[in-house]
Design an enzyme around this catalytic site. Structure first.
Site, PDB file in Angstrom:
ATOM      1  N   ASP A   1      -4.056  -6.570   4.875  1.00 46.47           N
ATOM      2  CA  ASP A   1      -5.092  -7.573   5.509  1.00 46.47           C
ATOM      3  C   ASP A   1      -4.949  -9.184   4.816  1.00 46.47           C
ATOM      4  O   ASP A   1      -5.322 -10.095   5.482  1.00 46.47           O
ATOM      5  CB  ASP A   1      -6.562  -7.334   4.993  1.00 46.47           C
ATOM      6  CG  ASP A   1      -6.960  -5.998   5.810  1.00 46.47           C
ATOM      7  OD1 ASP A   1      -6.415  -5.659   6.886  1.00 46.47           O
ATOM      8  OD2 ASP A   1      -7.522  -5.052   5.107  1.00 46.47           O
TER       9      ASP A   1
ATOM     10  N   PRO B   1      -3.012 -12.332  10.396  1.00 46.86           N
ATOM     11  CA  PRO B   1      -3.468 -12.050  11.522  1.00 46.86           C
ATOM     12  C   PRO B   1      -4.009 -10.622  11.875  1.00 46.86           C
ATOM     13  O   PRO B   1      -3.273  -9.781  11.193  1.00 46.86           O
ATOM     14  CB  PRO B   1      -2.159 -12.596  12.484  1.00 46.86           C
ATOM     15  CG  PRO B   1      -1.171 -12.224  11.537  1.00 46.86           C
ATOM     16  CD  PRO B   1      -1.700 -12.684  10.110  1.00 46.86           C
TER      17      PRO B   1
ATOM     18  N   ASN C   1       0.905  -1.068   0.056  1.00 48.17           N
ATOM     19  CA  ASN C   1       0.050  -0.066   0.001  1.00 48.17           C
ATOM     20  C   ASN C   1       0.795   1.130  -0.033  1.00 48.17           C
ATOM     21  O   ASN C   1       2.275   1.165   0.007  1.00 48.17           O
ATOM     22  CB  ASN C   1      -1.075  -0.054   0.961  1.00 48.17           C
ATOM     23  CG  ASN C   1      -0.405  -0.195   2.446  1.00 48.17           C
ATOM     24  OD1 ASN C   1       0.608   0.787   2.673  1.00 48.17           O
ATOM     25  ND2 ASN C   1      -0.484  -1.270   3.121  1.00 48.17           N
TER      26      ASN C   1
ATOM     27  N   LYS D   1     -14.538   0.113  14.321  1.00 47.63           N
ATOM     28  CA  LYS D   1     -13.189  -0.469  14.620  1.00 47.63           C
ATOM     29  C   LYS D   1     -12.854  -0.542  15.954  1.00 47.63           C
ATOM     30  O   LYS D   1     -12.393  -1.431  16.610  1.00 47.63           O
ATOM     31  CB  LYS D   1     -12.180   0.039  13.661  1.00 47.63           C
ATOM     32  CG  LYS D   1     -10.786  -0.355  13.684  1.00 47.63           C
ATOM     33  CD  LYS D   1      -9.922   0.170  12.870  1.00 47.63           C
ATOM     34  CE  LYS D   1      -8.642  -0.747  12.647  1.00 47.63           C
ATOM     35  NZ  LYS D   1      -7.538  -0.044  11.739  1.00 47.63           N
TER      36      LYS D   1
END
Length: 393
Positions: free
Chosen positions: A276, A302, A208, A335
């Protein structure tokens, strides 16, 4: 840091030009800066340049009667809150260690009763010479803070330790010196920063756009308040902040293992943009054969934040980051509840935040949302770390 006074001695060496950036950082940080330019330093930067940046006269000679009448070297050496030498050459440090006072810089260094911080810069062989090693040891024994030089290519064509630390690192060391009460002294703060790279094959990876700048800024801010900082960093091209222990990783699995090994910690701030998913990486480069590519098999990584929240070694304060492109606060609040952490720092990354120098964040807690104006990332870091120090008291 307003009203703190820095006396900056600019020694002779090609790195003297970096003193200009250091002055800019100091002035931006609210410090008053007065400069002493050595004869050697004047071969690389001019008094006019330093005077324009510092907004004060530049002192060059012990025998300038006008300067001595207005501000003698004794007063000049003692009116500062900190004396900084950048660059500190081998010659200048040798004279300091021996107590020689044969020009304005060395005379005021011998006359000062204020703390002294030296940022060395010299050829690698000069830095490693027994005489310099001995002089640095003597200066440190005398109470001078001598920073470790950076390692890398030099103007002389050689490679190794001896480069002047970057101005931002010197500035961080100055901030650390002036930290108010060392509010985080004795605390261990664990920080993650940057992206992770998840290999697809030996030459490709999933990644990213995270630059790591915000996480590194937070690490620098925490260290400046006396914390013991462990920084787990993904693949980024950033200098390690002064006083920070850095652990470089590449993948999410490596990051999870590094975090576990670094525990226990009083505070964990998970700034990194962790992938992810990861691929079942091929052992050799995947080749094009003219047909449609096979679907990329992905395995879920994880959940580091949730795992840490449920750990028996859960830090006293656990902070996550939420980089979103839409419905920022809704996603951040969800979240916070889902992960089980204490705070979420949410921001909108639909623009140029990833890789940029500024950030606008929202501090989301169980009791509400606090939105901050857009600030430089270091200012965001300073503000967050100040809030952390308050929360730990």
């Amino acid at each position: 840091m307003h009203n703190k006074r820095i006396l900056l001695i600019v020694g002779g060496g090609i790195a003297a030009y970096k003193a200009c950036e250091l002055i800019r950082l100091l002035r931006k940080g609210g410090y008053t800066v007065r400069c002493v330019l050595t004869a050697g330093g004047a071969h690389f930067v001019t008094p006019m340049t330093l005077a324009a940046l510092s907004e004060h006269p530049v002192y060059t000679s012990l025998w300038d009667l006008k300067d001595e009448a207005e501000m003698g070297h004794i007063q000049l050496s003692r009116e500062a809150d900190l004396v900084v030498i950048a660059p500190a050459t081998a010659d200048l440090m040798a004279k300091m260690a021996a107590g020689i006072a044969d020009d304005l810089a060395t005379t005021l260094l011998l006359a000062t009763d204020k703390p002294v911080l030296a940022a060395p810069a010299m050829n690698v062989r000069m830095w490693q010479h027994a005489a310099t090693v001995r002089n640095v040891a003597q200066l440190r024994a005398d109470g001078v803070t001598v920073l470790s030089p950076d390692e890398g290519p030099m103007a002389c064509g050689e490679f190794g330790p001896g480069r002047l630390p970057e101005p931002a690192a010197i500035f961080a060391a100055i901030q650390s010196h002036f930290a108010d009460g060392q509010a985080l002294a004795g605390k261990h703060i664990l920080i993650t920063a940057g992206p992770t790279h998840e290999p697809i094959d030996p030459v490709r990876y999933i990644a990213n756009r995270s630059s790591g700048k915000q996480g590194f800024a937070i690490a620098a801010a925490a260290a400046s308040l006396g914390a013991r900082v462990t920084l787990v960093a993904g693949p980024v091209a950033l200098d390690t902040p002064v006083g920070v222990t850095r652990i470089d990783i590449e993948t999410a699995l490596q990051m999870a293992a590094a975090i576990n090994a670094a525990l226990p910690a009083d505070v964990a701030i998970l700034v990194a943009a962790v992938a992810d998913w990861r691929s079942d990486a091929a052992a050799i480069k995947i080749k094009k054969d003219g047909n449609a590519p096979a679907p990329l098999a992905l395995v879920e990584n994880p959940d580091i934040l949730a795992t840490l929240a449920a750990s028996p070694q859960r830090p006293r304060l656990l902070i996550g980051f939420a980089a979103e492109t839409d419905h920022v606060l809704d996603h951040a609040q969800a979240k916070l509840a889902r992960k089980g952490c204490d705070w979420i720092i949410a921001n909108d990354v639909s623009g140029d935040v990833m890789g940029g120098s500024h950030n606008r964040v929202h501090l989301v807690t169980a009791t509400g949302v606090e939105s901050w104006d857009e600030l430089p990332k270091q200012a965001v870091a300073d503000r967050l770390v100040s809030r952390i120090a308050d929360a730990l008291t």
